[in-house]
Design a protein around this motif. Structure first.
Motif, PDB file in Angstrom:
ATOM      1  N   HIS A 290       0.957  -1.305  -0.083  1.00  0.00           N
ATOM      2  CA  HIS A 290       0.051  -0.003   0.050  1.00  0.00           C
ATOM      3  C   HIS A 290       0.864   1.181  -0.134  1.00  0.00           C
ATOM      4  N   VAL A 291       1.519   1.505   0.991  1.00  0.00           N
ATOM      5  CA  VAL A 291       2.340   2.641   1.239  1.00  0.00           C
ATOM      6  C   VAL A 291       3.294   3.055   0.050  1.00  0.00           C
ATOM      7  N   PHE A 292       4.586   2.123  -0.012  1.00  0.00           N
ATOM      8  CA  PHE A 292       5.321   2.160  -1.393  1.00  0.00           C
ATOM      9  C   PHE A 292       4.689   2.361  -2.374  1.00  0.00           C
ATOM     10  N   PRO A 293       3.753   1.475  -2.909  1.00  0.00           N
ATOM     11  CA  PRO A 293       3.056   1.750  -4.192  1.00  0.00           C
ATOM     12  C   PRO A 293       2.729   3.077  -4.402  1.00  0.00           C
ATOM     13  N   LEU A 294       2.013   3.646  -3.397  1.00  0.00           N
ATOM     14  CA  LEU A 294       1.195   4.924  -3.263  1.00  0.00           C
ATOM     15  C   LEU A 294       2.234   6.080  -3.666  1.00  0.00           C
ATOM     16  N   LEU A 295       3.331   6.086  -2.863  1.00  0.00           N
ATOM     17  CA  LEU A 295       4.567   6.886  -2.915  1.00  0.00           C
ATOM     18  C   LEU A 295       5.084   6.888  -4.443  1.00  0.00           C
ATOM     19  N   LEU A 296       5.252   5.788  -4.862  1.00  0.00           N
ATOM     20  CA  LEU A 296       5.866   5.528  -6.169  1.00  0.00           C
ATOM     21  C   LEU A 296       5.019   6.088  -7.258  1.00  0.00           C
TER      22      LEU A 296
END
Length: 139
Positions: free
Chosen positions: A124-130
């Motif tokens: 969730h978090v890393f894909p959103l930031l990417l």
């Protein structure tokens, strides 16, 4: 399946790296945060937890809500996780304390494929930031 409710803060550095922590006796890296005390709001819980775990005093008005995510718990087999995630770009100098054994800054592009990162971060978090960085680069 039981549900664990937590609040966490995504600390982002200027270079895009995110602070993750590892609790004593565990192998997974996660965002700093934890479970709310009775009657405690999500934002208040998040800032209390980072103060206790990392010695970072952060006013509630310096964090912004990212979203509420549901995934698998990192360290409690058979439990789901409901995480209210906040973010900040405040410059901090974390000091590992309480139940935290280590902390590290990791780029989302690296962390998204790191099996030692918690499902919340990888899914969730890393894909959103990417996705945000990719959109900003196209703009």
């Amino acid at each position: 399946m039981g549900v664990i409710v937590v609040s966490a803060i995504c600390f982002e550095r200027e270079d895009g790296a995110v602070l993750t922590v590892r609790k004593r006796g565990t192998g997974m890296w996660m965002l700093p945060g934890g479970k709310p005390d009775p009657g405690e709001g999500a934002a208040e819980c998040a800032v209390r937890e980072v103060r206790e775990e990392l010695g970072v005093a952060l006013p509630v008005d310096r964090i912004e809500l990212v979203d509420v995510f549901e995934t698998r718990a990192a360290n409690e087999a058979g439990f789901a996780l409901r995480a209210t995630v906040f973010r900040t770009r405040e410059r901090i100098e974390p000091v590992v304390q309480a139940e935290i054994e280590g902390c590290r800054w990791i780029l989302p592009a690296v962390g998204v494929d790191d099996p030692a990162e918690a499902p919340l971060n990888r899914e969730h978090v890393f894909p959103l930031l990417l996705a945000e960085r990719a959109a900003a680069a196209r703009a």
